[in-house]
Design a protein around this motif. Structure first.
Motif, short mmCIF file in Angstrom:
data_model
loop_
_atom_site.label_atom_id
_atom_site.label_comp_id
_atom_site.label_asym_id
_atom_site.label_seq_id
_atom_site.Cartn_x
_atom_site.Cartn_y
_atom_site.Cartn_z
N ALA A 73 64.35 68.05 25.34
CA ALA A 73 65.39 69.12 25.58
C ALA A 73 65.10 69.90 26.44
O ALA A 73 65.41 70.51 27.45
CB ALA A 73 66.21 69.29 24.31
N LEU A 74 63.96 70.68 26.14
CA LEU A 74 63.45 71.92 26.84
C LEU A 74 63.02 71.68 28.28
O LEU A 74 63.22 72.09 29.13
CB LEU A 74 62.37 72.57 26.22
CG LEU A 74 61.66 73.78 26.63
CD1 LEU A 74 62.75 74.78 26.81
CD2 LEU A 74 60.60 74.54 25.69
N ARG A 75 62.10 70.30 28.43
CA ARG A 75 62.04 69.74 29.73
C ARG A 75 63.08 69.80 30.65
O ARG A 75 63.15 69.84 31.72
CB ARG A 75 61.11 68.60 29.91
CG ARG A 75 59.96 68.62 29.23
CD ARG A 75 59.00 67.49 29.12
NE ARG A 75 57.82 67.37 28.43
CZ ARG A 75 56.63 68.00 29.24
NH1 ARG A 75 56.62 68.56 30.31
NH2 ARG A 75 55.48 68.19 28.49
N GLU A 76 64.20 69.11 30.14
CA GLU A 76 65.43 69.12 30.67
C GLU A 76 66.19 70.36 31.08
O GLU A 76 66.62 70.51 32.40
CB GLU A 76 66.52 68.17 30.00
CG GLU A 76 67.74 67.94 30.54
CD GLU A 76 68.74 67.09 29.76
OE1 GLU A 76 69.95 66.94 29.98
OE2 GLU A 76 68.05 66.38 28.85
N ALA A 77 66.13 71.31 30.14
CA ALA A 77 66.71 72.58 30.47
C ALA A 77 65.96 73.25 31.48
O ALA A 77 66.67 73.81 32.63
CB ALA A 77 66.71 73.37 29.28
N ILE A 78 64.61 73.10 31.63
CA ILE A 78 63.91 73.91 32.56
C ILE A 78 64.12 73.11 34.09
O ILE A 78 64.23 73.83 35.09
CB ILE A 78 62.29 73.67 32.34
CG1 ILE A 78 62.10 74.66 31.22
CG2 ILE A 78 61.49 74.19 33.54
CD1 ILE A 78 60.55 74.41 30.61
N SER A 79 64.23 71.73 34.26
CA SER A 79 64.59 71.12 35.28
C SER A 79 65.83 71.16 35.75
O SER A 79 66.25 70.50 36.93
CB SER A 79 64.08 69.81 35.34
OG SER A 79 64.74 69.13 34.34
N THR A 80 67.02 71.56 35.04
CA THR A 80 68.29 71.72 35.15
C THR A 80 68.71 72.95 35.59
O THR A 80 68.37 73.98 35.47
CB THR A 80 69.04 71.29 34.07
OG1 THR A 80 68.60 69.93 33.58
CG2 THR A 80 70.61 71.35 34.52
#
Length: 97
Positions: A73-80
């Protein structure tokens, strides 16, 4: 806080918030249990659905049920390109001094 989430959305501040939800004032509840023979008052909370709350503001809302899903989820948040709230349900917190 809800108003900070609204401000982030309004001004396009793409921040990732990780919210560890123990449904209590996690630092006070264990103190009450330990110091007052298990009697507690005002420290257990009835929280909203934080994922739905984030989504209602137009943010990305995600629930992470463990370390692996938190990392994802954190990886997705950073890339979104969006404000993101990641709720992590947790149990009772250990009392630390």
């Amino acid at each position: 806080n809800s108003q900070e989430l609204a401000t982030a959305i309004q001004y396009g501040i793409n921040v990732a918030v990780i919210l560890f939800n123990d449904n209590a004032y996690g630092n006070v509840l264990p103190a009450q249990v330990e110091q007052f023979d298990g009697h507690v008052m005002g420290t257990r909370l009835h929280n909203p659905d934080f994922v739905a709350l984030a989504q209602s503001y137009g943010a990305l809302g995600v629930r992470a049920d463990g370390a692996d899903s938190l990392e994802q989820a954190l990886r997705e948040a950073i890339s979104t390109d969006a404000t993101t709230v990641i709720e992590v349900p947790v149990g009772a917190m250990e009392r630390r001094y």
